[in-house]
Design a protein around this motif. Structure first.
Motif, mmCIF file in Angstrom:
data_model
loop_
_atom_site.group_PDB
_atom_site.id
_atom_site.type_symbol
_atom_site.label_atom_id
_atom_site.label_comp_id
_atom_site.label_asym_id
_atom_site.label_seq_id
_atom_site.Cartn_x
_atom_site.Cartn_y
_atom_site.Cartn_z
ATOM 1 N N VAL A 141 0.838 -1.198 0.000
ATOM 2 C CA VAL A 141 0.000 0.000 0.000
ATOM 3 C C VAL A 141 0.875 1.250 0.000
ATOM 4 O O VAL A 141 0.624 2.212 -0.736
ATOM 5 C CB VAL A 141 -0.953 -0.001 1.214
ATOM 6 C CG1 VAL A 141 -1.624 1.375 1.386
ATOM 7 C CG2 VAL A 141 -2.009 -1.076 1.045
ATOM 8 N N ALA A 142 1.948 1.231 0.799
ATOM 9 C CA ALA A 142 2.817 2.401 0.910
ATOM 10 C C ALA A 142 3.440 2.775 -0.423
ATOM 11 O O ALA A 142 3.497 3.959 -0.781
ATOM 12 C CB ALA A 142 3.914 2.130 1.940
ATOM 13 N N ILE A 143 3.892 1.794 -1.187
ATOM 14 C CA ILE A 143 4.632 2.104 -2.411
ATOM 15 C C ILE A 143 3.752 2.179 -3.643
ATOM 16 O O ILE A 143 4.075 2.870 -4.613
ATOM 17 C CB ILE A 143 5.775 1.076 -2.631
ATOM 18 C CG1 ILE A 143 6.801 1.629 -3.623
ATOM 19 C CG2 ILE A 143 5.217 -0.269 -3.068
ATOM 20 C CD1 ILE A 143 7.530 2.855 -3.131
ATOM 21 N N GLU A 144 2.612 1.487 -3.632
ATOM 22 C CA GLU A 144 1.776 1.458 -4.835
ATOM 23 C C GLU A 144 0.577 2.413 -4.762
ATOM 24 O O GLU A 144 0.139 2.921 -5.783
ATOM 25 C CB GLU A 144 1.265 0.029 -5.085
ATOM 26 C CG GLU A 144 2.353 -0.951 -5.515
ATOM 27 C CD GLU A 144 2.930 -0.633 -6.883
ATOM 28 O OE1 GLU A 144 2.231 -0.023 -7.713
ATOM 29 O OE2 GLU A 144 4.114 -0.974 -7.109
ATOM 30 N N ARG A 150 -6.816 13.010 -6.981
ATOM 31 C CA ARG A 150 -5.651 13.854 -6.685
ATOM 32 C C ARG A 150 -4.408 13.296 -7.387
ATOM 33 O O ARG A 150 -3.684 14.024 -8.072
ATOM 34 C CB ARG A 150 -5.413 13.909 -5.176
ATOM 35 C CG ARG A 150 -4.284 14.854 -4.787
ATOM 36 C CD ARG A 150 -3.959 14.723 -3.299
ATOM 37 N NE ARG A 150 -5.129 14.980 -2.478
ATOM 38 C CZ ARG A 150 -5.144 14.833 -1.147
ATOM 39 N NH1 ARG A 150 -4.043 14.414 -0.523
ATOM 40 N NH2 ARG A 150 -6.233 15.077 -0.460
ATOM 41 N N GLY A 151 -4.186 11.997 -7.240
ATOM 42 C CA GLY A 151 -3.037 11.383 -7.899
ATOM 43 C C GLY A 151 -3.190 11.370 -9.415
ATOM 44 O O GLY A 151 -2.232 11.558 -10.155
ATOM 45 N N LEU A 152 -4.436 11.170 -9.895
ATOM 46 C CA LEU A 152 -4.684 11.141 -11.333
ATOM 47 C C LEU A 152 -4.431 12.506 -11.961
ATOM 48 O O LEU A 152 -3.829 12.625 -13.022
ATOM 49 C CB LEU A 152 -6.120 10.685 -11.593
ATOM 50 C CG LEU A 152 -6.519 10.480 -13.055
ATOM 51 C CD1 LEU A 152 -5.704 9.367 -13.677
ATOM 52 C CD2 LEU A 152 -8.009 10.172 -13.162
ATOM 53 N N GLY A 159 1.987 7.100 -14.027
ATOM 54 C CA GLY A 159 0.787 6.277 -14.137
ATOM 55 C C GLY A 159 -0.374 6.792 -13.329
ATOM 56 O O GLY A 159 -1.465 6.997 -13.835
ATOM 57 N N GLY A 160 -0.150 7.024 -12.048
ATOM 58 C CA GLY A 160 -1.231 7.487 -11.211
ATOM 59 C C GLY A 160 -2.287 6.441 -10.939
ATOM 60 O O GLY A 160 -3.370 6.760 -10.455
ATOM 61 N N SER A 161 -2.009 5.171 -11.257
ATOM 62 C CA SER A 161 -3.000 4.114 -11.084
ATOM 63 C C SER A 161 -3.052 3.672 -9.629
ATOM 64 O O SER A 161 -2.022 3.512 -8.968
ATOM 65 C CB SER A 161 -2.650 2.907 -11.960
ATOM 66 O OG SER A 161 -2.744 3.238 -13.317
ATOM 67 N N THR A 162 -4.257 3.447 -9.152
ATOM 68 C CA THR A 162 -4.459 2.927 -7.805
ATOM 69 C C THR A 162 -4.337 1.403 -7.820
ATOM 70 O O THR A 162 -4.267 0.774 -8.882
ATOM 71 C CB THR A 162 -5.843 3.313 -7.288
ATOM 72 O OG1 THR A 162 -6.829 2.645 -8.085
ATOM 73 C CG2 THR A 162 -6.065 4.815 -7.344
ATOM 74 N N LEU A 170 8.933 -5.038 -6.215
ATOM 75 C CA LEU A 170 9.093 -5.778 -7.466
ATOM 76 C C LEU A 170 8.083 -5.433 -8.561
ATOM 77 O O LEU A 170 8.445 -5.386 -9.734
ATOM 78 C CB LEU A 170 9.043 -7.287 -7.192
ATOM 79 C CG LEU A 170 10.258 -7.884 -6.474
ATOM 80 C CD1 LEU A 170 10.067 -9.374 -6.266
ATOM 81 C CD2 LEU A 170 11.522 -7.643 -7.273
ATOM 82 N N PRO A 171 6.784 -5.231 -8.262
ATOM 83 C CA PRO A 171 5.817 -5.041 -9.358
ATOM 84 C C PRO A 171 6.165 -3.918 -10.318
ATOM 85 O O PRO A 171 5.785 -3.960 -11.486
ATOM 86 C CB PRO A 171 4.506 -4.760 -8.610
ATOM 87 C CG PRO A 171 4.655 -5.505 -7.326
ATOM 88 C CD PRO A 171 6.091 -5.328 -6.957
ATOM 89 N N ARG A 172 6.901 -2.899 -9.869
ATOM 90 C CA ARG A 172 7.272 -1.796 -10.765
ATOM 91 C C ARG A 172 8.124 -2.287 -11.933
ATOM 92 O O ARG A 172 7.927 -1.852 -13.075
ATOM 93 C CB ARG A 172 8.026 -0.731 -9.953
ATOM 94 C CG ARG A 172 8.548 0.447 -10.768
ATOM 95 C CD ARG A 172 7.411 1.304 -11.311
ATOM 96 N NE ARG A 172 6.589 1.816 -10.253
ATOM 97 C CZ ARG A 172 6.818 2.957 -9.602
ATOM 98 N NH1 ARG A 172 7.885 3.689 -9.916
ATOM 99 N NH2 ARG A 172 5.995 3.384 -8.670
ATOM 100 N N ALA A 173 9.068 -3.182 -11.667
ATOM 101 C CA ALA A 173 9.945 -3.742 -12.721
ATOM 102 C C ALA A 173 10.480 -5.079 -12.230
ATOM 103 O O ALA A 173 11.612 -5.162 -11.739
ATOM 104 C CB ALA A 173 11.081 -2.781 -13.052
#
Length: 669
Positions: A73-76, A89-91, A107-110, A192-195
């Motif tokens: 949750v913290a990183i994504e 707000r993020g979008l 990206g701004g994706s939740t 990891l999910p980022r790359a």
């Protein structure tokens, strides 16, 4: 795109979004797509393997470490519990940055958006797909609780190494269930999910630790953990295990195909694991099985620790038809077909090709007797034959190559120059660094079996070089062609020169040659060369028919160990078994003789034209006009009672432009 058009596009996007939000009733969620594994097939579309490795173990949220839940949750999506699926707000922040850049940079994706994409959508990045993503995001938020969404996300997100979901990832990287993940391990997996390919701790621990620190720092900023906990987690030693892929067929070849996707695409492994690709390769799975069987059966008769490789190529197009990189993929993933080793006398055909193209003939003679060459900065070099002796007689080039005479080879290398040997080896297909010494002719520079097969293929193909090929075509699940490759051919040798060297190499497997013992195994015209390195550490045989060329290497991974037998004794039988079984259903045909080449019977003691009274003779081929015209008188003269008279030596002058030593110490790239 102008600033005005970008603004209009953004406003239209917001209007569509409002329509979706305001819909009173929405269609029910469709069943999610299941990741489709990719298929690797051979040149005849026979299945080699599926690259799925879709390793997933669904677990409930209470079976996942709380640290892992917090870290992801913290990183994504740090506002996951505050928004309703779409973080405006993020979008807006991401949209602003993207509009400024004129391209997608953020990206701004939740988490809910990512889950919607993973469950229901493909990887394309279009406005239509984004709208669908938002639609499914809203549906998920209306249907499930936050904990249920987080649970689904953690069970579906891709963590690399074929692991879908946190339970599979925990077992893949740390050999433990997700509930037992420490804070340090959780922060590392959350990054990891980022790359996944880049940050995998099993292959890039440094990058994984850097990403872990970012996750831990963010958790501190959000008040999830203390600074002291973060410091302890960063200091915690982590040992991530490396996963060994298991491929049932042609594992070394399949690993090279997969490497292609890893190197070409940032998300190459994800494409292979879930996009349903079909990769048509050049391999012939039946030939591959034959190659594996031949290598295994012959090596099993020797020390069980001895290893080897076999690679086969179609000389007409460069297709890699078989590749065996070792005896057992599960024990060692080291691909010896692509590893460099000294080839010994298997390198000599490049010397003889340079000599024939320079004007020497198969009947040119060179004396085998002691000779010493000075070397700058090193002791003088005195070549000897295998075993340390000399023959003390003249050899024609054809016979010298057949019996693999080292002294003749070094003398010939002195005549044509090491630089010429390097040039011809390069043109024919050798790409490894080559050292410009006279001993280069004896195979003292390291090369790979694949290079040797490719370079010998130039001779088999009448002087036309073909680049080795692994992949023919890649298509996606809809049949759309993503990649396609065709043979790359270039003429690098005169067809007449290639044929004459081929004829010289045919003598290697005939009586008197270094591989004469395999003549009973291979019932078709073939050419080839044995190779045995100094102190018997490596053994080789590289050879070809008109249809197929194959290189066999045998040796220990510990280079201090000796094979103890010659290439003719261990590598040639592997090659012979492979060729005979692999081509048993192929029509037998000989190498085509090009125009401008003539055959002549010669005396082996002096290279002159044989007569009815000559006893030691052999057939040889010549470029028309270069065949010997003077008859061999040695046998006739001896029969007249002059046994002490020395044999008549060739009166042919050396070809123009040869004779330079050209000796140096630099490594030629």
């Amino acid at each position: 795109m102008s600033r005005k058009n970008r603004f209009l596009l953004f406003m239209g996007f917001i209007i569509i979004l409002n329509i979706l939000v305001g819909c009173g009733s929405m269609a029910p969620l469709e069943p999610p797509d299941v990741p489709t594994p990719s298929r690797i097939v051979d040149a005849n579309n026979k299945l080699i393997t599926t690259v799925s490795q879709v390793n997933t173990i669904p677990v409930k949220l209470d079976q996942i470490s709380p640290y892992m839940q917090q870290a992801i949750v913290a990183i994504e999506d740090d506002r996951f519990y505050q928004h309703h699926g779409i973080d405006f707000r993020g979008l807006a922040r991401a949209m602003y940055q993207n509009l400024r850049a004129g391209q997608i940079t953020q990206g701004g994706s939740t988490i809910t958006q990512q889950l919607a994409k993973n469950l229901y959508l493909g990887p394309e990045r279009t406005l239509g797909r984004k709208i669908k993503e938002l639609y499914y995001t809203l549906q998920l938020e209306r249907t499930y609780t936050k904990k249920e969404i987080l649970n689904m996300y953690l069970n579906h997100v891709y963590f690399g190494q074929g692991a879908y979901g946190v339970e599979a990832a925990a077992r893949t990287y740390f050999d433990k269930p997700a509930k037992d993940l420490t804070l340090a391990e959780s922060a590392m997996l959350a990054g990891l999910p980022r790359a996944p390919s880049y940050y995998a701790p099993s292959t890039n621990l440094k990058g994984a630790k850097e990403r872990q620190a970012i996750v831990l720092n963010r958790m501190v900023e959000l008040g999830m953990i203390s600074a002291q906990q973060a410091r302890q987690a960063k200091a915690e030693p982590i040992e991530a295990k490396a996963k060994t892929e298991h491929f049932q067929q042609a594992p070394y070849f399949v690993a090279e195909v997969i490497k292609h996707f890893k190197q070409k695409y940032a998300n190459g492994m994800e494409m292979l694991y879930s996009s349903g690709l079909t990769i048509q390769t050049t391999l012939d799975i039946d030939l591959q099985r034959t190659a594996e069987r031949a290598l295994s059966q012959v090596l099993n008769k020797f020390n069980p620790e001895i290893n080897g490789a076999l690679v086969a190529i179609d000389p007409k197009n460069g297709y890699i038809k078989a590749m065996v990189g070792g005896r057992d993929w599960q024990q060692s993933q080291f691909n010896r077909a692509l590893a460099r080793s000294q080839p010994g006398s298997a390198f000599k055909p490049f010397l003889y090709t340079a000599a024939i193209d320079a004007g020497y003939t198969a009947a040119s003679t060179v004396m085998c007797d002691p000779v010493t060459y000075p070397q700058s900065g090193a002791p003088p070099y005195t070549p000897t034959d295998h075993g340390g002796g000399y023959h003390y007689r003249q050899f024609t080039l054809k016979e010298a190559l057949a019996i693999s005479d080292n002294v003749v080879a070094v003398k010939l290398a002195d005549m044509v120059g090491p630089g010429a040997i390097i040039r011809y080896a390069r043109e024919m297909g050798i790409e490894s660094p080559l050292r410009s010494y006279l001993s280069l002719a004896l195979g003292t520079s390291e090369v790979t079996p694949l290079e040797m097969a490719s370079a010998y293929g130039t001779l088999a193909n009448g002087g036309i070089r073909t680049k080795p090929l692994y992949i023919l075509k890649v298509t996606d699940s809809n049949g759309r062609v993503l990649e396609e490759y065709s043979p790359k051919l270039s003429r690098v040798l005169d067809a007449k020169v290639a044929y004459i060297v081929t004829d010289m190499l045919k003598a290697v497997t005939k009586p008197g040659g270094t591989a004469a013992q395999i003549s009973w195994q291979v019932k078709r015209p073939v050419a080839g060369k044995t190779g045995t390195t100094e102190k018997d550490t490596n053994a080789w045989f590289v050879g070809y028919s008109p249809e197929l060329v194959a290189a066999v290497y045998v040796g220990y991974d510990d280079k201090n160990k000796k094979v103890g037998v010659t290439g003719g004794e261990i590598a040639a039988p592997i090659w012979a078994q492979f060729m005979q079984e692999g081509l048993k259903d192929v029509e037998v045909r000989d190498f085509a003789v090009p125009d401008g080449v003539v055959k002549e019977e010669i005396c082996t003691n002096d290279g002159l034209k044989a007569t009815p009274l000559s006893s030691r003779t052999m057939e040889a081929y010549f470029i028309s006009g270069t065949e010997p015209k003077v008859p061999c008188l040695g046998d006739w003269w001896n029969q007249l009672g002059n046994p002490d008279q020395p044999p008549v030596e060739s009166t042919e002058p050396p070809p123009a432009g040869v004779g330079e030593i050209g000796q140096g110490v630099e490594t030629v790239p």
